[in-house]
Design a protein around this motif. Structure first.
Motif, short mmCIF file in Angstrom:
data_model
loop_
_atom_site.label_atom_id
_atom_site.label_comp_id
_atom_site.label_asym_id
_atom_site.label_seq_id
_atom_site.Cartn_x
_atom_site.Cartn_y
_atom_site.Cartn_z
N HIS A 67 0.81 -1.22 0.00
CA HIS A 67 0.00 0.00 0.00
C HIS A 67 0.84 1.27 0.00
CE1 HIS A 67 -3.74 -2.24 1.74
NE2 HIS A 67 -3.49 -2.53 0.48
N HIS A 68 2.17 1.10 -0.08
CA HIS A 68 3.05 2.27 -0.09
C HIS A 68 3.61 2.55 -1.47
CE1 HIS A 68 2.90 2.59 4.26
NE2 HIS A 68 3.06 1.28 4.32
N CYS A 69 4.01 1.51 -2.20
CA CYS A 69 4.59 1.75 -3.53
C CYS A 69 3.74 1.18 -4.66
CB CYS A 69 6.00 1.16 -3.62
SG CYS A 69 6.04 -0.66 -3.68
N GLY A 70 2.72 0.37 -4.32
CA GLY A 70 1.84 -0.17 -5.35
C GLY A 70 2.30 -1.48 -5.95
N HIS A 71 3.40 -2.05 -5.46
CA HIS A 71 3.88 -3.35 -5.98
C HIS A 71 2.83 -4.44 -5.72
CE1 HIS A 71 6.65 -6.67 -6.87
NE2 HIS A 71 6.20 -7.24 -5.76
N VAL A 72 2.53 -5.25 -6.73
CA VAL A 72 1.59 -6.35 -6.56
C VAL A 72 2.20 -7.64 -7.09
CG1 VAL A 72 -0.51 -4.93 -6.67
CG2 VAL A 72 0.44 -5.86 -8.78
N GLU A 73 1.76 -8.75 -6.52
CA GLU A 73 2.18 -10.07 -7.02
C GLU A 73 1.10 -11.07 -6.65
OE1 GLU A 73 5.18 -11.68 -3.60
OE2 GLU A 73 5.88 -9.90 -4.68
N PRO A 74 0.97 -12.15 -7.43
CA PRO A 74 -0.07 -13.14 -7.12
C PRO A 74 0.23 -13.87 -5.81
CG PRO A 74 1.34 -13.92 -8.90
CD PRO A 74 1.74 -12.50 -8.64
N VAL A 75 -0.81 -14.32 -5.15
CA VAL A 75 -0.63 -15.11 -3.93
C VAL A 75 -0.11 -16.49 -4.34
CG1 VAL A 75 -1.74 -16.07 -1.88
CG2 VAL A 75 -2.54 -13.90 -2.82
N PRO A 76 1.07 -16.89 -3.87
CA PRO A 76 1.63 -18.18 -4.31
C PRO A 76 0.87 -19.36 -3.70
CG PRO A 76 3.02 -17.23 -2.62
CD PRO A 76 1.96 -16.20 -2.92
N ARG A 77 0.94 -20.50 -4.39
CA ARG A 77 0.31 -21.73 -3.87
C ARG A 77 1.13 -22.30 -2.71
NH1 ARG A 77 -3.41 -24.51 -6.70
NH2 ARG A 77 -2.60 -26.47 -5.89
N ALA A 78 2.46 -22.11 -2.79
CA ALA A 78 3.34 -22.69 -1.78
C ALA A 78 4.19 -21.59 -1.14
CB ALA A 78 4.25 -23.76 -2.40
N CYS A 79 4.67 -21.84 0.05
CA CYS A 79 5.55 -20.89 0.74
C CYS A 79 6.87 -20.79 -0.02
CB CYS A 79 5.80 -21.36 2.18
SG CYS A 79 7.08 -20.41 3.02
N PRO A 80 7.33 -19.62 -0.39
CA PRO A 80 8.59 -19.51 -1.13
C PRO A 80 9.81 -19.90 -0.31
CG PRO A 80 7.73 -17.33 -0.57
CD PRO A 80 6.68 -18.31 -0.19
N GLU A 81 9.66 -19.97 1.03
CA GLU A 81 10.80 -20.29 1.89
C GLU A 81 10.94 -21.80 2.08
OE1 GLU A 81 14.00 -18.71 4.05
OE2 GLU A 81 12.43 -17.53 3.08
N CYS A 82 9.85 -22.45 2.61
CA CYS A 82 9.94 -23.88 2.92
C CYS A 82 9.26 -24.76 1.88
CB CYS A 82 9.36 -24.17 4.30
SG CYS A 82 7.56 -23.93 4.39
N LYS A 83 8.64 -24.14 0.88
CA LYS A 83 7.97 -24.83 -0.24
C LYS A 83 6.74 -25.62 0.20
CE LYS A 83 11.45 -23.33 -2.62
NZ LYS A 83 11.30 -22.00 -3.25
N GLY A 84 6.31 -25.42 1.45
CA GLY A 84 5.13 -26.14 1.92
C GLY A 84 3.86 -25.59 1.27
#
Length: 722
Positions: free
Chosen positions: A459-476
């Motif tokens: 809400h500060h710079c307007g950057h958007v990205e889709p909600v991932p299916r899996a956690c980008p860190e642990c891949k769960g």
């Protein structure tokens, strides 16, 4: 004039001298085209004694001006406003002047544009979408894209109707005159209190005198109808009026109220206008043909030919403070414009800012009070729900008493509003397995989940990205969990509790234009919405007689963060949203969910004792030497290179002058330590009221040098402490 001093629209340059070609007339305020190297730049001729040049150049070395725009020169009061704004807010005069020339196409010759309107012919193939388009467009006229937006159909549907003959093209002169408002079209019946206030405002307009006046009336007291009488007087005199509104979304409801009173709509000015509309408005304002202009804060710098009245509606609103470019506050600049134009300024508010109340106390502003609601309407009953004593069910955010009140309101076929000043579904999304949090890559801020658009957004710079299916860190997979509520989550809870109720989410994500605001108002008035879930966008300006219940989901939210104005802002916001309830003949009710019902601000809201709250807040400010009893200025150093930003911030801090009555705190990392990819350090200047802090800062920073990759900005009288 054989030579002219010109202020160009280039913030990096000071004023430059040019030769005036033989046979060309240039006077102070003339808008000109001037050469600069191989380029041609717009500029305005200025009085040499008011805009000193760094270097005097002989006549034989001057270059000729290329052209003078065929529009009226900027008048002296506007030029004085440019000088004052640049001086007070430590901005370049060119940056302020750019706001005055906000429509470069207005400086060109006459033009036409092709618009489209309904012919009345029924197309051979009347599909549901075509029928909807023809019904919603009705007698409106505009570009294909605009008509498609109004009708909520694709451009192709409108083009198909054009081909079938149901919609026709018309050539329109884009500078066609606006129909003047009729001051006697539908004069209202005012109660004695309103009549007395209106008479005082009308007298100020008739006398052509500068007089700032606080019109302090409770929500629903008819402040708009009162200041409309002053507007009517200005129209009768053939003088222009400017009405400033804090939000673009409020423009459409205001236009409707104005049309009902004066028979036509005023001239609108906001960021949602297309370039041809801006051109037409700018020229009509400059030539004095636009008698009433309503707009956002940028309308303050338009070149009015004969300004007779300025109204700042919802004058307490913090959105009047510009946070980018020139950091001006439109409420304060409006008062200065009134001073230069010698016309009255009306500050209308149900919850005036402490700064404004102090000006009244000092006798600098007049005050008119409207303590009662208009007609049979009464102020709503307000009660607190202690979330510690009456918590919501597990996994829910609405307390049982508020749910019961919603049920009762639905049973009576009345409307409800749930207020939470937090967009999106949840303020934080994390992985329940490894604890990973989604942070914006450009800012030190968490990404906010928006389920309606299936996006994570900053809400500060307007950057958007889709909600991932899996956690980008642990891949769960299926491990992401939303923490905390936003309006979308509250709307989901309402849908579960009341599946038959018609619900609308109202935020800047859903109401982004006057047309969308008009659609929302239409649905509310038609009874097509039972429960509104909204942010601060719905706290002001709207009048829905059938809305009788307001629920504040989290009244403590605005008190977080240690902001100087946190308690005042919370009081204003909740008092404003409470004012949406019971504005007709039906009584209103407000329930405030809070963990601190005994807090001073909550008690003031429940008891309606605004004076005690304001007195305590004012005294706390006085003891701290905070505005309006002291001065603040924020200095923010930023760069994409973090060591560079830190080095320059330390340089600024080391060289801070020792001035009696002034303290400099910092540098320290800004609360938003990175914003839009730039690392930020902050210094806060705190000075006594009488000190000319601008001169001190100007001399201090003017003696320093820093690389081009670093940026140093100054915010005088800051409202945002991030």
């Amino acid at each position: 004039m054989t030579r002219a001093r010109v202020l160009l629209l280039n913030a990096a340059l000071g004023p430059l001298d040019y030769r005036v070609p033989h046979g060309t007339e240039v006077e102070p305020g003339s808008i000109v085209v001037a050469p600069l190297g191989p380029r041609q730049l717009l500029g305005v001729a200025w009085e040499p004694d008011r805009m000193p040049s760094d270097a005097e150049v002989g006549d034989n070395r001057l270059r000729n001006l290329l052209a003078v725009a065929d529009v009226p020169p900027l008048r002296a009061p506007l030029r004085r406003l440019v000088e004052w704004t640049a001086d007070y807010y430590l901005a370049s005069p060119a940056s302020v002047l750019r706001m005055c020339l906000a429509s470069t196409s207005a400086l060109e010759g006459a033009r036409t544009v092709t618009e489209y309107r309904v012919t009345g012919e029924v197309p051979p193939r009347l599909t549901p979408q075509r029928e909807q388009a023809l019904e919603r467009i009705a007698d409106r006229q505009g570009l294909i894209r605009e008509l498609a937006t109004i009708a909520d159909v694709s451009d192709a549907v409108i083009r198909g109707l054009v081909k079938s003959g149901a919609i026709e093209a018309v050539e329109v002169d884009i500078d066609s005159p606006f129909v003047p408002p009729d001051p006697d079209h539908a004069a209202p019946t005012l109660n004695p209190g309103q009549s007395e206030a209106a008479a005082a405002l009308v007298a100020a307009v008739a006398d052509h005198r500068f007089e700032p006046t606080l019109l302090d009336g409770v929500t629903g007291s008819g402040k708009t109808e009162v200041y409309f009488e002053a507007v009517a007087e200005a129209i009768r005199q053939g003088r222009q009026t400017l009405v400033l509104l804090p939000e673009i979304a409020l423009t459409e409801p205001f236009l409707k109220r104005f049309h009902d009173r004066f028979g036509v709509e005023p001239v609108a000015w906001h960021s949602g206008l297309r370039s041809t509309q801006r051109r037409r408005a700018w020229r009509a304002i400059a030539e004095g043909r636009a008698l009433v202009t309503v707009g956002a804060r940028s309308a303050l710098f338009l070149p009015y030919a004969n300004l007779g009245l300025i109204v700042v509606d919802e004058a307490h609103e913090t959105s009047f403070k510009q946070e980018e470019g020139v950091h001006y506050h439109a409420r304060d600049v409006a008062v200065m414009r009134g001073k230069f134009e010698q016309c009255p300024v009306i500050l209308a508010s149900a919850t005036p800012a402490i700064e404004t109340r102090q000006q009244v106390a000092l006798g600098r502003y007049a005050e008119l009070k409207l303590p009662d609601r208009y007609g049979p309407a009464e102020m709503p009953h307000i009660a607190a729900i202690d979330l510690i004593a009456e918590p919501p069910e597990r996994g829910r955010w609405l307390a049982p008493r508020l749910v019961t009140a919603l049920t009762e309101t639905l049973d009576r076929r009345e409307q409800s509003l749930l207020f939470l000043n937090r967009r999106g579904y949840a303020p934080l999304t994390l992985c329940r397995t490894c604890g990973h949090r989604f942070q914006c890559p450009n800012c030190t801020a968490w990404m906010v989940e928006h389920r309606l658009t299936r996006r994570l957004a900053c809400h500060h710079c307007g950057h958007v990205e889709p909600v991932p299916r899996a956690c980008p860190e642990c891949k769960g997979e299926d491990t992401l969990v939303a923490c905390g509520p936003g309006v979308e989550r509250i709307a989901d809870e309402v849908a579960l509790l009341f599946p038959e109720a018609k619900t609308a989410v109202v935020t800047s994500d859903t109401i982004w234009s006057p047309a969308k605001a008009a659609e929302f108002v239409g649905r509310m008035e038609a009874g097509d919405i039972d429960i509104v879930v909204g942010t601060q966008l719905v706290t002001k300006g709207y009048h829905f007689p059938n809305l009788t219940l307001v629920g504040v989901v989290d009244a403590d939210l605005g008190l977080e963060g240690g902001d100087l104005r946190a308690a005042e802002r919370t009081f204003q916001q909740i008092r404003q949203v409470s004012g949406r309830a019971g504005r007709g003949e039906k009584p209103g009710r407000v329930l405030i969910q809070t963990h601190s019902p005994q807090a001073q601000v909550m008690q003031a809201l429940i008891t309606g004792d605004a004076e005690t709250f304001y007195a305590a807040e004012t005294e706390a400010r006085r003891e701290a030497g905070a505005p309006p009893f002291g001065r603040y200025a924020a200095i923010v150093v930023s760069s994409e290179d973090q060591p560079c930003a830190l080095e320059i911030a330390r340089l600024v801090g080391r060289t801070a002058p020792k001035v009696d009555g002034m303290h400099v705190y910092g540098p320290a990392p800004a609360p938003l330590a990175m914003l839009r990819g730039r690392h930020r350090y902050r210094l806060l200047v705190h000075a006594r009221r009488a000190l000319d802090v601008q001169d001190v800062i100007r001399e201090w920073l003017g003696a320093l040098e820093w690389p081009a990759k670093a940026r140093v900005t100054v915010d005088v009288d800051p409202y945002n402490f991030l």
